[in-house]
Write an enzyme that holds these catalytic residues in place. Structure first.
Site, PDB file in Angstrom:
ATOM      1  N   ASN A 137      -3.376   0.032   4.721  1.00  0.00           N
ATOM      2  CA  ASN A 137      -2.959  -1.373   4.803  1.00  0.00           C
ATOM      3  C   ASN A 137      -1.492  -1.393   5.220  1.00  0.00           C
ATOM      4  O   ASN A 137      -0.618  -1.086   4.421  1.00  0.00           O
ATOM      5  CB  ASN A 137      -3.160  -2.028   3.425  1.00  0.00           C
ATOM      6  CG  ASN A 137      -2.652  -3.453   3.379  1.00  0.00           C
ATOM      7  OD1 ASN A 137      -2.279  -4.024   4.401  1.00  0.00           O
ATOM      8  ND2 ASN A 137      -2.643  -4.023   2.178  1.00  0.00           N
ATOM      9  N   LYS A 172       0.274  -3.911   5.865  1.00  0.00           N
ATOM     10  CA  LYS A 172       0.958  -5.122   5.383  1.00  0.00           C
ATOM     11  C   LYS A 172       1.787  -5.733   6.526  1.00  0.00           C
ATOM     12  O   LYS A 172       1.363  -5.664   7.678  1.00  0.00           O
ATOM     13  CB  LYS A 172       1.791  -4.791   4.142  1.00  0.00           C
ATOM     14  CG  LYS A 172       0.946  -4.071   3.076  1.00  0.00           C
ATOM     15  CD  LYS A 172       1.600  -3.940   1.741  1.00  0.00           C
ATOM     16  CE  LYS A 172       0.654  -3.229   0.778  1.00  0.00           C
ATOM     17  NZ  LYS A 172       1.184  -3.121  -0.578  1.00  0.00           N
ATOM     18  N   HIS A 227      -6.057  -9.470  -1.573  1.00  0.00           N
ATOM     19  CA  HIS A 227      -5.030  -8.511  -2.009  1.00  0.00           C
ATOM     20  C   HIS A 227      -4.111  -9.207  -3.016  1.00  0.00           C
ATOM     21  O   HIS A 227      -3.863 -10.415  -2.900  1.00  0.00           O
ATOM     22  CB  HIS A 227      -4.234  -8.030  -0.790  1.00  0.00           C
ATOM     23  CG  HIS A 227      -3.350  -6.870  -1.095  1.00  0.00           C
ATOM     24  ND1 HIS A 227      -2.153  -7.019  -1.760  1.00  0.00           N
ATOM     25  CD2 HIS A 227      -3.497  -5.538  -0.870  1.00  0.00           C
ATOM     26  CE1 HIS A 227      -1.604  -5.823  -1.921  1.00  0.00           C
ATOM     27  NE2 HIS A 227      -2.395  -4.916  -1.385  1.00  0.00           N
ATOM     28  N   GLU A 286      -1.070  -9.292  -3.290  1.00  0.00           N
ATOM     29  CA  GLU A 286       0.081  -9.972  -2.669  1.00  0.00           C
ATOM     30  C   GLU A 286      -0.319 -11.360  -2.154  1.00  0.00           C
ATOM     31  O   GLU A 286       0.486 -12.288  -2.174  1.00  0.00           O
ATOM     32  CB  GLU A 286       0.660  -9.090  -1.548  1.00  0.00           C
ATOM     33  CG  GLU A 286       1.429  -7.910  -2.142  1.00  0.00           C
ATOM     34  CD  GLU A 286       1.408  -6.652  -1.301  1.00  0.00           C
ATOM     35  OE1 GLU A 286       1.076  -6.707  -0.106  1.00  0.00           O
ATOM     36  OE2 GLU A 286       1.724  -5.573  -1.859  1.00  0.00           O
ATOM     37  N   GLU A 327      -6.779  -2.150  -7.348  1.00  0.00           N
ATOM     38  CA  GLU A 327      -5.350  -1.894  -7.158  1.00  0.00           C
ATOM     39  C   GLU A 327      -4.575  -2.508  -8.325  1.00  0.00           C
ATOM     40  O   GLU A 327      -4.331  -3.729  -8.321  1.00  0.00           O
ATOM     41  CB  GLU A 327      -4.861  -2.519  -5.852  1.00  0.00           C
ATOM     42  CG  GLU A 327      -5.573  -1.995  -4.615  1.00  0.00           C
ATOM     43  CD  GLU A 327      -4.743  -2.199  -3.360  1.00  0.00           C
ATOM     44  OE1 GLU A 327      -4.469  -1.192  -2.688  1.00  0.00           O
ATOM     45  OE2 GLU A 327      -4.358  -3.338  -3.053  1.00  0.00           O
ATOM     46  N   GLY A 363       3.292  -0.002  -4.601  1.00  0.00           N
ATOM     47  CA  GLY A 363       4.650   0.174  -4.085  1.00  0.00           C
ATOM     48  C   GLY A 363       5.666   0.620  -5.123  1.00  0.00           C
ATOM     49  O   GLY A 363       6.869   0.604  -4.868  1.00  0.00           O
ATOM     50  N   SER A 396       0.190   3.286  -4.811  1.00  0.00           N
ATOM     51  CA  SER A 396       1.000   4.503  -4.778  1.00  0.00           C
ATOM     52  C   SER A 396       0.194   5.779  -4.538  1.00  0.00           C
ATOM     53  O   SER A 396       0.509   6.831  -5.102  1.00  0.00           O
ATOM     54  CB  SER A 396       1.846   4.624  -6.051  1.00  0.00           C
ATOM     55  OG  SER A 396       2.760   3.542  -6.143  1.00  0.00           O
TER      56      SER A 396
HETATM   57  P1  13P Z   1       1.188   1.313  -1.831  1.00  0.00           P
HETATM   58  O1  13P Z   1       0.279   2.439  -1.400  1.00  0.00           O
HETATM   59  O2  13P Z   1       2.388   1.157  -0.970  1.00  0.00           O
HETATM   60  O3  13P Z   1       1.472   1.373  -3.293  1.00  0.00           O
HETATM   61  O4  13P Z   1       0.337  -0.055  -1.589  1.00  0.00           O
HETATM   62  C1  13P Z   1      -0.936  -0.137  -2.073  1.00  0.00           C
HETATM   63  C2  13P Z   1      -1.561  -1.356  -1.521  1.00  0.00           C
HETATM   64  O5  13P Z   1      -1.200  -2.468  -1.866  1.00  0.00           O
HETATM   65  C3  13P Z   1      -2.612  -1.186  -0.508  1.00  0.00           C
HETATM   66  O6  13P Z   1      -3.284  -2.379  -0.269  1.00  0.00           O
END
Ligand code: 13P
Length: 259
Positions: free
Chosen positions: A17, A19, A106, A108, A176, A182, A221
């Site tokens: 992803n 983003k 997601h 976010e 997740e 992150g 992560s």
């Molecule tokens: P990270 O791998 O950067 O922690 O992000 C995970 C994520 O949100 C994938 O959709």
């Protein structure tokens, strides 16, 4: 490899992803990844399905690269086919641009755009309507984990965010934990196993055999250093990777868990 046990039953999916990251110059990462994935006599072949979900602006460009063995996905879609929805993109448009799948719900988007389970469910239905595989995300906050509410939260999200008619082909679940995204933090393998086992049971109760085969990804992560261990947890059928999917070298380091 340790991930082999999980792989025997269900073909894993490792999706990146991107983003809101990436521009024209980063198309080279896709080319580099395809080159790294080429089977060699010594290196073997990645057994998992591999996907990159770039920002929508890069989707048609990536489709033009025709990187062998790498599928493409979107990061969100609107529930409707078309209409007066400035700034939005429909599942059908993503499909036309070269996507095979779309990430939906997601954390976010749930946080930044107030997406409820009901909205997420409508988007999953839209993905199915367009013939896209929905990668539907769920996960608890740190506060919820500390309060011992993790299973209740993710089971509720799963129930509320999936429409009827989900199959192992048209739907993937991504667990997740919000606090692991992150942050460099990951749950222990026991904690991941507990959640994935509970999700598997819930999927089987509702969707029967299809629920037994539906892929449940872990995300948060994931890095080359922890991929092997996380991907070997029972009912972990791949990964949804953020930061470490931006560079071909790091992403390939994660894919090595499926060599
Ligand atoms: P990270 O791998 O950067 O922690 O992000 C995970 C994520 O949100 C994938 O959709």
């Amino acid at each position: 490899m340790a991930a082999q046990k999980n792989r025997l039953k269900i073909r894993a999916l490792v999706a990146g992803n991107w983003k809101m990251n990436g521009s024209k110059k980063d198309l080279s990462e896709l080319r580099k990844l395809a080159t790294a994935m080429k089977p060699t006599k010594s290196g073997g072949q990645v057994k998992a399905e591999v996907m990159i979900c770039p920002p929508a602006t890069l989707l048609p460009r990536m489709a033009d690269v025709k990187a062998k063995g790498i599928a493409l996905g979107g990061q969100d879609c609107h529930a409707n086919i078309n209409g007066a929805h400035t700034g939005d993109i429909s599942a059908e448009m993503l499909k036309e641009a070269g996507a095979k799948a779309v990430i939906i719900g997601h954390s976010e988007r749930r946080a930044d755009h107030n997406e409820s389970d009901k909205i997420v469910r409508a988007k999953v239905e839209a993905a199915h309507r367009a013939g896209l595989m929905a990668i539907m995300c769920i996960g608890e906050s740190l506060k919820q984990r500390k309060a011992g509410e993790t299973l209740k939260v993710v089971q509720g999200q799963l129930r509320g965010s999936l429409p009827d008619g989900c199959t192992a082909k048209n739907t993937v679940i991504a667990y997740e934990p919000v606090w692991a995204i992150g942050s460099g933090l990951t749950p222990s393998v026991e904690q991941v196993g507990e959640v994935h086992t509970a999700l598997r049971k819930a999927l089987m109760r509702r969707f029967g055999d299809e629920g037994a085969k539906t892929r449940i990804l872990y995300g948060g992560s994931v890095k080359p250093a922890n991929a092997e261990e996380l991907m070997a947890v029972p009912h972990v059928n791949g990964a949804l990777v953020g930061g470490a999917s931006l560079k071909a070298q790091d992403f390939y380091g994660i894919l090595k868990a499926y060599l």
